[in-house]
Motif scaffolding. Structure first.
Motif, PDB file in Angstrom:
ATOM      1  N   ASN A   8     -39.694  85.539  86.476  1.00 53.00           N
ATOM      2  CA  ASN A   8     -39.686  84.343  85.631  1.00 53.00           C
ATOM      3  C   ASN A   8     -38.392  83.572  85.879  1.00 53.00           C
ATOM      4  O   ASN A   8     -37.320  84.024  85.515  1.00 53.00           O
ATOM      5  N   PRO A   9     -38.468  82.396  86.490  1.00 53.35           N
ATOM      6  CA  PRO A   9     -37.257  81.635  86.819  1.00 53.35           C
ATOM      7  C   PRO A   9     -36.418  81.232  85.606  1.00 53.35           C
ATOM      8  O   PRO A   9     -35.243  80.899  85.748  1.00 53.35           O
ATOM      9  N   VAL A  10     -36.975  81.282  84.419  1.00 58.20           N
ATOM     10  CA  VAL A  10     -36.226  80.927  83.213  1.00 58.20           C
ATOM     11  C   VAL A  10     -35.072  81.898  82.992  1.00 58.20           C
ATOM     12  O   VAL A  10     -34.023  81.520  82.474  1.00 58.20           O
ATOM     13  N   PHE A  11     -35.241  83.151  83.403  1.00 56.74           N
ATOM     14  CA  PHE A  11     -34.221  84.170  83.175  1.00 56.74           C
ATOM     15  C   PHE A  11     -33.178  84.251  84.289  1.00 56.74           C
ATOM     16  O   PHE A  11     -32.209  84.980  84.167  1.00 56.74           O
ATOM     17  N   ILE A  12     -33.377  83.504  85.353  1.00 54.40           N
ATOM     18  CA  ILE A  12     -32.424  83.497  86.469  1.00 54.40           C
ATOM     19  C   ILE A  12     -31.345  82.463  86.175  1.00 54.40           C
ATOM     20  O   ILE A  12     -31.649  81.314  85.859  1.00 54.40           O
ATOM     21  N   ASN A  13     -30.074  82.896  86.252  1.00 56.99           N
ATOM     22  CA  ASN A  13     -28.959  81.997  85.942  1.00 56.99           C
ATOM     23  C   ASN A  13     -27.934  82.099  87.074  1.00 56.99           C
ATOM     24  O   ASN A  13     -27.470  83.194  87.392  1.00 56.99           O
ATOM     25  N   THR A  14     -27.596  80.971  87.667  1.00 56.87           N
ATOM     26  CA  THR A  14     -26.686  80.939  88.806  1.00 56.87           C
ATOM     27  C   THR A  14     -25.404  80.202  88.462  1.00 56.87           C
ATOM     28  O   THR A  14     -25.437  79.058  87.996  1.00 56.87           O
ATOM     29  N   ASP A  15     -24.286  80.884  88.677  1.00 58.68           N
ATOM     30  CA  ASP A  15     -22.964  80.269  88.575  1.00 58.68           C
ATOM     31  C   ASP A  15     -22.359  80.227  89.972  1.00 58.68           C
ATOM     32  O   ASP A  15     -22.532  81.167  90.750  1.00 58.68           O
ATOM     33  N   ASN A  16     -21.658  79.158  90.278  1.00 58.04           N
ATOM     34  CA  ASN A  16     -20.985  79.019  91.569  1.00 58.04           C
ATOM     35  C   ASN A  16     -19.501  79.300  91.393  1.00 58.04           C
ATOM     36  O   ASN A  16     -18.887  78.795  90.457  1.00 58.04           O
ATOM     37  N   LEU A  17     -18.946  80.090  92.300  1.00 58.82           N
ATOM     38  CA  LEU A  17     -17.509  80.334  92.313  1.00 58.82           C
ATOM     39  C   LEU A  17     -16.965  80.012  93.692  1.00 58.82           C
ATOM     40  O   LEU A  17     -17.502  80.463  94.703  1.00 58.82           O
TER      41      LEU A  17
END
Length: 168
Positions: free
Chosen positions: A95-104
């Motif tokens: 489920n893409p709703v639960f995928i969270n991406t942060d960039n560092l």
């Protein structure tokens, strides 16, 4: 006696052409990776395991996967003074709703150090003292999942110590 002397000289001549094998032992420290520990944002004294964390470096096609660990190791680019990564929480969730991406983006200086003839050089890093990293969100709708990032050690010279602490 002459035959023994000739035999000794012959053996010495044979072995004088040999040289020590140059093999870099696996225990020899090489270029260190950035060590990151994860902590619970509600109780900062407790480490917290990340679930299905995928880390993707800029320009790479292979995701480094971590699951159920509170410590990860991330390689830094030895050819540039910065490395960009996507830290993807719940990477393989259907489920893409639960995928969270942060960039560092990590900003640093490099120092090449000679190790040995067999091992060559290793690169040591020093995080930029004024802006060691830049954090952005891939999707502003889901917000940042990494709530607090602290630099514990700006000199990255070994993998025996934690360099960054991330609370979420």
């Amino acid at each position: 006696m002459k035959k023994v002397s000739i035999l000794i000289l012959l053996v010495a001549a044979i072995f004088s052409g040999c040289e020590k094998d140059d093999i870099c032992a696996e225990t020899t420290p090489t270029t260190p990776r950035l060590i990151i520990d994860f902590y619970d944002i509600t109780n900062p004294t407790l480490t917290k395991n990340v679930t299905n964390l995928g880390i993707l470096g800029e320009g790479l096609n292979t995701v480094i996967l971590f699951n159920g660990v509170s410590k990860v190791q991330v390689p830094l680019d030895i050819t540039k003074d910065l490395s960009k990564y996507q830290f993807i929480l719940n990477y393989d969730n259907s489920n893409p709703v639960f995928i969270n991406t942060d960039n560092l983006q990590f900003d640093y200086t490099r120092n090449n150090v000679f190790v040995s003839r067999a091992c060559g050089y290793k690169t040591l890093f020093t995080l930029n003292p004024t802006s060691p990293f830049t954090q952005t969100d891939s999707d502003d709708l889901d917000g940042l999942w990494m709530k607090n990032i602290t630099v514990l050690q700006s000199n990255i010279s070994s993998e025996n110590e934690t360099h960054l602490r991330i609370s979420f």
